[in-house]
Design a protein around this motif. Structure first.
Motif, PDB file in Angstrom:
ATOM      1  N   LEU A 161      -7.097 -84.287  -7.370  1.00 42.97           N
ATOM      2  CA  LEU A 161      -6.311 -83.994  -8.565  1.00 42.97           C
ATOM      3  C   LEU A 161      -6.773 -84.835  -9.744  1.00 42.97           C
ATOM      4  O   LEU A 161      -6.887 -84.338 -10.870  1.00 42.97           O
ATOM      5  N   ARG A 162      -7.037 -86.111  -9.495  1.00 42.90           N
ATOM      6  CA  ARG A 162      -7.467 -87.006 -10.578  1.00 42.90           C
ATOM      7  C   ARG A 162      -8.818 -86.580 -11.148  1.00 42.90           C
ATOM      8  O   ARG A 162      -9.088 -86.757 -12.336  1.00 42.90           O
ATOM      9  N   GLY A 163      -9.675 -86.026 -10.290  1.00 44.64           N
ATOM     10  CA  GLY A 163     -10.965 -85.550 -10.788  1.00 44.64           C
ATOM     11  C   GLY A 163     -10.837 -84.238 -11.524  1.00 44.64           C
ATOM     12  O   GLY A 163     -11.383 -84.055 -12.619  1.00 44.64           O
ATOM     13  N   ALA A 164     -10.078 -83.309 -10.948  1.00 44.80           N
ATOM     14  CA  ALA A 164      -9.982 -81.968 -11.526  1.00 44.80           C
ATOM     15  C   ALA A 164      -9.137 -81.930 -12.792  1.00 44.80           C
ATOM     16  O   ALA A 164      -9.302 -81.029 -13.617  1.00 44.80           O
ATOM     17  N   VAL A 165      -8.239 -82.881 -12.966  1.00 45.93           N
ATOM     18  CA  VAL A 165      -7.369 -82.853 -14.147  1.00 45.93           C
ATOM     19  C   VAL A 165      -8.171 -83.015 -15.432  1.00 45.93           C
ATOM     20  O   VAL A 165      -7.708 -82.643 -16.519  1.00 45.93           O
ATOM     21  N   ARG A 166      -9.385 -83.525 -15.336  1.00 47.08           N
ATOM     22  CA  ARG A 166     -10.241 -83.659 -16.532  1.00 47.08           C
ATOM     23  C   ARG A 166     -10.531 -82.296 -17.154  1.00 47.08           C
ATOM     24  O   ARG A 166     -10.680 -82.178 -18.373  1.00 47.08           O
ATOM     25  N   TYR A 167     -10.626 -81.262 -16.314  1.00 51.10           N
ATOM     26  CA  TYR A 167     -10.811 -79.895 -16.813  1.00 51.10           C
ATOM     27  C   TYR A 167      -9.604 -79.508 -17.669  1.00 51.10           C
ATOM     28  O   TYR A 167      -9.748 -79.019 -18.794  1.00 51.10           O
ATOM     29  N   PHE A 168      -8.422 -79.732 -17.136  1.00 46.64           N
ATOM     30  CA  PHE A 168      -7.200 -79.337 -17.838  1.00 46.64           C
ATOM     31  C   PHE A 168      -7.026 -80.125 -19.134  1.00 46.64           C
ATOM     32  O   PHE A 168      -6.692 -79.558 -20.178  1.00 46.64           O
ATOM     33  N   LEU A 169      -7.277 -81.427 -19.082  1.00 45.82           N
ATOM     34  CA  LEU A 169      -7.150 -82.243 -20.295  1.00 45.82           C
ATOM     35  C   LEU A 169      -8.154 -81.811 -21.359  1.00 45.82           C
ATOM     36  O   LEU A 169      -7.856 -81.865 -22.553  1.00 45.82           O
ATOM     37  N   GLY A 170      -9.319 -81.362 -20.924  1.00 47.50           N
ATOM     38  CA  GLY A 170     -10.321 -80.891 -21.880  1.00 47.50           C
ATOM     39  C   GLY A 170      -9.936 -79.597 -22.565  1.00 47.50           C
ATOM     40  O   GLY A 170     -10.408 -79.303 -23.678  1.00 47.50           O
ATOM     41  N   GLU A 171      -9.070 -78.800 -21.919  1.00 48.50           N
ATOM     42  CA  GLU A 171      -8.583 -77.559 -22.521  1.00 48.50           C
ATOM     43  C   GLU A 171      -7.441 -77.798 -23.504  1.00 48.50           C
ATOM     44  O   GLU A 171      -7.240 -77.020 -24.441  1.00 48.50           O
ATOM     45  N   LEU A 172      -6.663 -78.845 -23.266  1.00 53.77           N
ATOM     46  CA  LEU A 172      -5.428 -79.049 -24.025  1.00 53.77           C
ATOM     47  C   LEU A 172      -5.595 -79.048 -25.544  1.00 53.77           C
ATOM     48  O   LEU A 172      -4.733 -78.524 -26.244  1.00 53.77           O
ATOM     49  N   PRO A 173      -6.666 -79.630 -26.105  1.00 46.95           N
ATOM     50  CA  PRO A 173      -6.793 -79.581 -27.564  1.00 46.95           C
ATOM     51  C   PRO A 173      -6.788 -78.162 -28.134  1.00 46.95           C
ATOM     52  O   PRO A 173      -6.273 -77.939 -29.237  1.00 46.95           O
ATOM     53  N   LEU A 174      -7.342 -77.189 -27.383  1.00 44.35           N
ATOM     54  CA  LEU A 174      -7.344 -75.802 -27.870  1.00 44.35           C
ATOM     55  C   LEU A 174      -5.942 -75.220 -27.832  1.00 44.35           C
ATOM     56  O   LEU A 174      -5.564 -74.416 -28.697  1.00 44.35           O
ATOM     57  N   PHE A 175      -5.142 -75.600 -26.833  1.00 45.74           N
ATOM     58  CA  PHE A 175      -3.757 -75.148 -26.791  1.00 45.74           C
ATOM     59  C   PHE A 175      -2.958 -75.772 -27.924  1.00 45.74           C
ATOM     60  O   PHE A 175      -2.041 -75.158 -28.468  1.00 45.74           O
ATOM     61  N   ALA A 176      -3.290 -77.003 -28.276  1.00 47.73           N
ATOM     62  CA  ALA A 176      -2.523 -77.739 -29.277  1.00 47.73           C
ATOM     63  C   ALA A 176      -2.846 -77.338 -30.705  1.00 47.73           C
ATOM     64  O   ALA A 176      -1.966 -77.306 -31.566  1.00 47.73           O
ATOM     65  N   ASP A 177      -4.110 -77.001 -30.984  1.00 51.35           N
ATOM     66  CA  ASP A 177      -4.486 -76.704 -32.373  1.00 51.35           C
ATOM     67  C   ASP A 177      -5.818 -75.963 -32.446  1.00 51.35           C
ATOM     68  O   ASP A 177      -6.773 -76.452 -33.041  1.00 51.35           O
ATOM     69  N   ALA A 178      -5.873 -74.773 -31.847  1.00 51.70           N
ATOM     70  CA  ALA A 178      -7.105 -73.982 -31.904  1.00 51.70           C
ATOM     71  C   ALA A 178      -7.484 -73.658 -33.344  1.00 51.70           C
ATOM     72  O   ALA A 178      -8.658 -73.667 -33.705  1.00 51.70           O
ATOM     73  N   GLY A 179      -6.479 -73.379 -34.183  1.00 51.09           N
ATOM     74  CA  GLY A 179      -6.764 -73.071 -35.585  1.00 51.09           C
ATOM     75  C   GLY A 179      -7.357 -74.247 -36.322  1.00 51.09           C
ATOM     76  O   GLY A 179      -8.275 -74.097 -37.125  1.00 51.09           O
ATOM     77  N   GLY A 180      -6.828 -75.442 -36.071  1.00 56.97           N
ATOM     78  CA  GLY A 180      -7.355 -76.639 -36.721  1.00 56.97           C
ATOM     79  C   GLY A 180      -8.766 -76.960 -36.278  1.00 56.97           C
ATOM     80  O   GLY A 180      -9.599 -77.407 -37.079  1.00 56.97           O
ATOM     81  N   ILE A 181      -9.047 -76.736 -34.998  1.00 61.36           N
ATOM     82  CA  ILE A 181     -10.404 -76.955 -34.497  1.00 61.36           C
ATOM     83  C   ILE A 181     -11.366 -75.970 -35.147  1.00 61.36           C
ATOM     84  O   ILE A 181     -12.459 -76.337 -35.579  1.00 61.36           O
ATOM     85  N   ALA A 182     -10.959 -74.694 -35.235  1.00 62.70           N
ATOM     86  CA  ALA A 182     -11.800 -73.693 -35.886  1.00 62.70           C
ATOM     87  C   ALA A 182     -12.036 -74.034 -37.346  1.00 62.70           C
ATOM     88  O   ALA A 182     -13.142 -73.877 -37.868  1.00 62.70           O
ATOM     89  N   ALA A 183     -10.985 -74.518 -38.024  1.00 68.64           N
ATOM     90  CA  ALA A 183     -11.132 -74.897 -39.428  1.00 68.64           C
ATOM     91  C   ALA A 183     -12.046 -76.102 -39.568  1.00 68.64           C
ATOM     92  O   ALA A 183     -12.807 -76.215 -40.526  1.00 68.64           O
ATOM     93  N   SER A 184     -12.001 -77.012 -38.587  1.00 66.81           N
ATOM     94  CA  SER A 184     -12.888 -78.169 -38.602  1.00 66.81           C
ATOM     95  C   SER A 184     -14.338 -77.742 -38.453  1.00 66.81           C
ATOM     96  O   SER A 184     -15.229 -78.274 -39.123  1.00 66.81           O
ATOM     97  N   ILE A 185     -14.566 -76.738 -37.608  1.00 65.30           N
ATOM     98  CA  ILE A 185     -15.926 -76.228 -37.418  1.00 65.30           C
ATOM     99  C   ILE A 185     -16.432 -75.554 -38.682  1.00 65.30           C
ATOM    100  O   ILE A 185     -17.631 -75.446 -38.901  1.00 65.30           O
TER     101      ILE A 185
END
Length: 271
Positions: A161-185
């Motif tokens: 779980l501790r190893g695999a949770v890195r996948y989930f944490l890496g996705e969370l920024p897109l759930f939190a602010d996909a629009g802001g990330i796109a605007a940053s790009i």
């Protein structure tokens, strides 16, 4: 045409002014065929005008390692599959006449070079370390994912779980602010983001945005209900998007599935 549903009432309130969606595409999920990706892209561009596809390509190695792959093998396997998924999305977009389609694909290399994503990722990891309830919710979501991949009757260990949770944490920024990330790009030459739209309420420099996936996830229901310590930005929503269920023969609408799907959209307040 698709049947789609805002994850929460608050998400539904963002729909009238949303002009961007970010579609999540899981690297090893056969659901995302090229024809379906093309239809999703067509729907997104028609309904919202702006679309990005998120592919957690390199992150997939975290799950593979948790399932027992050696780290080098896991990284190679994740990289090959990621390239395959990128190519499918590019093919789908090209078929719709989109020029330079890869600019609309967000893989991990691009995200790690995007300041807004990196800031949000740091915030997610900080909350994971410091908040017990948030950490437990992330591990529970990771457990749900691993249970679908492990042999029947096998339970994921804490180490897995501790190893695999890195996948989930890496996705969370897109759930939190996909629009802001796109605007940053948008600050990167040749890569369009999500500019503010005249007459549309502006949220942090960009218009309301939705992350799109085809499944409901318990963690995300709590996340978008703002029940956890870390939360999405005010202008970020989540849509559950699925193929419409075709009515049985003889049921009104069975002969005209497009009209039936349109009615479902109206029912959800989208059309």
């Amino acid at each position: 045409m698709f049947e789609f549903e805002p994850l929460t009432e608050r998400c539904g309130g963002l729909l009238p002014t949303a002009c961007h969606v970010c579609i999540g595409v899981s690297p090893f999920n056969s659901y995302f065929s090229t024809p379906r990706l093309r239809r999703m892209a067509d729907w997104a561009l028609t309904r919202f005008g702006n679309v990005h596809f998120f592919v957690p390509d390199a992150l997939a190695a975290c799950t593979l390692e948790a399932l027992g792959y050696e780290p080098d093998h896991a990284r190679r396997k994740a990289r090959r599959q990621g390239q395959y998924v990128h190519n499918k999305i590019a093919t789908a977009l090209s078929a719709l006449g989109v020029e330079n389609p890869r600019r609309l694909i967000l893989g991990m290399d691009r995200l790690y070079a995007t300041p807004r994503y990196v800031t949000l990722l740091d915030d997610a990891y900080r909350c994971f370390r410091e908040d017990e309830e948030f950490r437990a919710a992330c591990l529970d979501a990771t457990h749900w994912v691993l249970e679908q991949k492990l042999a029947p009757g096998t339970t994921a260990s804490q180490e897995q779980l501790r190893g695999a949770v890195r996948y989930f944490l890496g996705e969370l920024p897109l759930f939190a602010d996909a629009g802001g990330i796109a605007a940053s790009i948008a600050g990167v030459p040749g890569v369009p983001g999500v500019p503010s739209t005249p007459g549309v309420p502006d949220v942090g420099g960009h218009s309301p945005s939705f992350f799109v996936y085809h499944q409901r996830v318990g963690f995300l229901e709590r996340f978008f209900a703002r029940e956890l310590a870390w939360r999405p930005v005010e202008g970020q929503g989540f849509l559950v998007v699925r193929d419409p269920v075709r009515p049985p023969a003889g049921v009104p609408g069975a002969e005209h599935p497009a009209e039936t799907a349109r009615a479902l959209e109206v029912a959800h307040g989208i059309a």
